[in-house]
Design an enzyme around this catalytic site. Structure first.
Site, short mmCIF file in Angstrom:
data_model
loop_
_atom_site.label_atom_id
_atom_site.label_comp_id
_atom_site.label_asym_id
_atom_site.label_seq_id
_atom_site.Cartn_x
_atom_site.Cartn_y
_atom_site.Cartn_z
N SER A 8 0.84 -1.18 0.00
CA SER A 8 0.00 0.00 0.00
C SER A 8 0.88 1.24 0.00
O SER A 8 1.64 1.43 -0.93
CB SER A 8 -0.93 -0.06 1.21
OG SER A 8 -2.08 0.67 0.97
N ASP A 27 -8.99 -4.66 -5.96
CA ASP A 27 -8.59 -3.68 -4.94
C ASP A 27 -9.38 -2.39 -5.10
O ASP A 27 -9.27 -1.71 -6.13
CB ASP A 27 -7.10 -3.40 -5.08
CG ASP A 27 -6.52 -2.62 -3.91
OD1 ASP A 27 -7.30 -1.97 -3.18
OD2 ASP A 27 -5.30 -2.66 -3.72
N HIS A 68 -7.20 -5.46 -1.59
CA HIS A 68 -6.08 -4.68 -1.07
C HIS A 68 -5.24 -5.56 -0.16
O HIS A 68 -5.25 -5.43 1.07
CB HIS A 68 -6.61 -3.46 -0.33
CG HIS A 68 -5.57 -2.39 -0.12
ND1 HIS A 68 -4.90 -1.79 -1.14
CD2 HIS A 68 -5.09 -1.82 1.02
CE1 HIS A 68 -4.06 -0.88 -0.66
NE2 HIS A 68 -4.15 -0.90 0.65
#
Length: 718
Positions: A539, A626, A658
């Site tokens: 991320s 995601d 994600h």
């Protein structure tokens, strides 16, 4: 009452947090986080890029049969997340059924008789809890990582599961449960307007719902009391601050909002949040940094607004709380600098905390308490062993060991995690965590006998933090012979508002400088070989990896980017509807694309703008579903690299979001990453073996650049 609840930025958004592939956690596997996430890339991802021209086959890394197997570190736990029913008669936990995590329930005095009560067959359940009926378990689940969470209720007597939020395309979130209203749950749903969540009381047995708060004021979050009455609603101000309204207050003018109950300036918005009410609804607990640096816990008389200071820490925000299960009164709270520092507010539980502190080395976590508060369920979390769970009888002052989360970890050569504080170039203290291969540090002084290859493991967020504890990523990498360093760079939460706000408009700026300073510390301290440092993260950590290879192309030997954004402009351009109330915050912290200066800054700080500078090997992992960092974020940088004939390996999962929730996908990605890192840093590997079996893994680009991957893919196809 949920004392950990926050309705500011960190509750509404855990921006770019929750990457299951590389999240810090105390349990195996890393859980996903259900609250609404932050912005992603383009809404409709383009097809995966074509594979790059074949390159020379890489050499085979050294195989070591003594390594801890990946399926131990990244597979399912034996049992995890245990809880006691509110009456103390039953115990629940997560455990696999045919390889998929489900909820099990059994008698509290004999957990071995527990049986599965859910039947998830795909992603596994990662978040659940007991309803106050003691006959129902509630859990949340999405589809393929899309984070459109639904709330489910399991009737333990009937053996039936009901979807309490059976509406396609909505993202439901649990707002609360209450012992006063045991047969209902308070749920937020963006069913009427995708931008905001209405609040409903839903009957757990029938699924019937009643609207209790119609969100027509563009509120980003609410806080309710134990009577399921919404007491505060939070709206983001144009300047990025927070305005809290008491919906029951009378406005001075018809059609207008009441006067704000609480106004929080932008600089305090992340560190000032109401966290809950007591059972009477008369007392509000507030974490507040206004007029100070670190956030302290206050008890506030809701009617008079008179505050009383309960807990504070000079270097860290108060972040953790223990509340009485019946009265809702805060009894203890902790700030977390290097490790948690608990302070008892209610001195009656001080003896309990002291007794539990003698269980062993590690952090004590009270996971659940019965409504009469006579029995607790407690976890002992070390950094170098399995999590151990205990049942604690408060009357007898006796603890009973129940089970550990993973028996296969017992006896394995796990390494201790060491807190270290690193000074940034401008003097900021960066609380970091270092794990060394066990054999390299025989005296345990957190310094190896010689410099090692190192992985800089960067957390997501950026408004989150790394913590001390059992971390499968640290253990995996240290077991492969690497030093592992995780750094709470500026912008990380928990270290006061000055530290957090020092990151404003510093993506790829001073935030990256902190990571470089940490690498310099590791080299100067003889921890790391400067020629063999990799950067890896998920991320925001994936973004930091891309920044590392573009902005500082000579610093790192290679990089592993997991669901990281490559283009800040497209990241912000595709904010889903229910993140719209927070757009001003993103613009103030990252750059405003609506201004010439902001647009220029976002473009300049995007790794995509500097692709031509990449000269070191790069591995990218992405989930196709995601919602936070869309597939297009990875697609576009892979395409840009291919257009310039820069090698890249791209791993894609069509059934993930994600991060990688399914154990098969976690293990397959880490099998690729392990070999990739070995090629860069010279460490040993466990061969891929069967780790691609059952995985949805696709390799649209660069399979030929990682040893053994093409063969493993062909084997799975056969």
């Amino acid at each position: 009452m949920v004392l950990a609840k926050k309705i500011g930025l960190s509750f509404v958004l855990s921006l770019l947090v929750g990457v299951a592939a590389c999240a810090e956690t105390t349990e195996f596997p890393p859980p996903e986080t259900p609250p609404p996430p932050p912005p992603g890339g383009t809404a409709d991802a383009t097809p995966p890029p074509a594979a790059a021209p074949a390159t020379k086959a890489p050499a085979a890394p050294r195989v070591d049969t003594s390594l801890i197997p990946r399926d131990v570190l990244f597979g399912n736990p034996d049992r995890a997340s245990p809880q006691l029913s509110h009456d103390g008669k039953q115990i629940s936990f997560l455990a696999p059924v045919d390889g998929v995590l489900n909820v099990w329930v059994g008698p509290a005095d004999d957990p071995s008789k527990a049986k599965p009560v859910t039947a998830d067959k795909v992603r596994g359940i990662r978040r659940y809890f007991w309803a106050y009926t003691n006959d129902h378990v509630l859990y949340v689940q999405d589809k393929g990582g899309d984070e459109n969470w639904h709330v489910y209720a399991v009737d333990l007597k009937k053996g039936e599961t009901k979807d309490l939020t059976p509406i396609d395309g909505i993202a439901a979130r649990i707002e609360g449960v209450s012992s006063k209203i045991p047969g209902e749950v308070l749920v937020g749903m963006n069913d009427r307007d995708k931008k905001v969540h209405n609040i409903y009381r839903i009957n757990i047995k029938t699924g019937d719902k009643k609207l209790v708060f119609k969100n027509e004021g563009n509120f980003a979050g609410v806080l309710a009391d134990d009577d399921f009455k919404v007491r505060l609603a939070m709206r983001k101000a144009p300047d990025g601050g927070d305005v809290f309204i008491d919906p029951s207050a009378k406005p001075k003018e018809k059609g207008k909002d009441p006067e704000p109950y609480l106004t929080v300036p932008f600089e305090d918005a992340e560190t000032t949040n109401p966290v809950g009410f007591d059972a009477t609804g008369k007392t509000l607990y507030l974490v507040d940094s206004r007029g100070r640096n670190t956030a302290a816990l206050f008890e506030v008389d809701f009617a008079s607004k008179k505050p009383k200071l309960l807990v504070e820490h000079p270097k860290a925000d108060v972040q953790r709380f223990m509340g009485h299960p019946k009265t809702g009164k805060v009894q203890a709270a902790a700030a977390v600098y290097e490790r948690p520092t608990w302070q008892a507010v209610d001195k009656s539980i001080q003896p309990d905390l002291e007794l539990l502190g003698k269980l062993g080395e590690g952090e004590i976590m009270v996971l659940s308490r019965t409504l009469d508060d006579k029995r607790w369920l407690v976890a002992l979390v070390p950094s170098d062993g399995p999590v151990k769970y205990y049942r604690y009888d408060r009357d007898k002052k006796k603890t009973e060991f129940l089970f550990s989360n993973l028996k296969a970890l017992e006896g394995k050569p796990l390494a201790k995690m060491h807190p270290v504080v690193i000074k940034a170039r401008d003097g900021l203290e960066l609380v970091s965590y270092l794990t060394l291969p066990k054999a390299s540090d025989p005296d345990g002084d957190a310094r190896p006998d010689k410099p090692l290859s190192m992985v800089l493991l960067v957390h997501g967020g950026p408004w989150a933090r790394d913590n001390w504890g059992l971390n499968p990523m640290h253990q995996w990498l240290a077991n492969r012979g690497y030093a592992v360093l995780s750094v709470n760079y500026r912008g990380s939460t928990g270290f006061g508002k000055k530290f957090l706000n020092a990151a404003n408009n510093e993506w790829a700026g001073k935030m990256h400088d902190d990571l470089i300073d940490a690498v310099k510390w590791s080299v100067d301290s003889k921890v790391a070989d400067p020629a063999k440092v990799a950067i890896m993260g998920g991320s925001y950590g994936g973004y930091a990896t891309l920044v590392g290879l573009t902005f500082t192309p000579d610093q790192f030997a290679c990089g592993v980017d997991i669901v990281g954004p490559s283009n800040l402009k497209t990241l912000l351009a595709t904010i889903p509807p229910y993140w719209a109330p927070m757009v001003a915050t993103f613009h103030k912290r990252m750059g405003d694309p609506n201004t010439p200066e902001g647009a220029k800054q976002l473009e300049a700080r995007s790794p995509l703008s500097h692709v031509d500078k990449i000269k070191k090997p790069l591995l990218i992992g992405q989930g196709a579903n995601d919602p936070r960092v869309k597939q297009a974020e990875s697609d576009q940088i892979v395409k840009a690299m291919q257009a310039k004939n820069i090698p890249v390996t791209y791993v894609l999962y069509p059934d993930e979001g994600h991060g990688f929730a399914r154990p098969e996908n976690r293990m397959s990605f880490n099998a690729v990453a392990e070999t990739f890192l070995a090629q860069c840093l010279g460490g040993p590997i466990e061969p891929v073996g069967d780790d691609f079996k059952g995985s949805s893994l696709q390799v649209p680009a660069g399979a030929d650049q990682v040893y053994g991957i093409q063969e493993a893919l062909q084997s799975v196809k056969k």
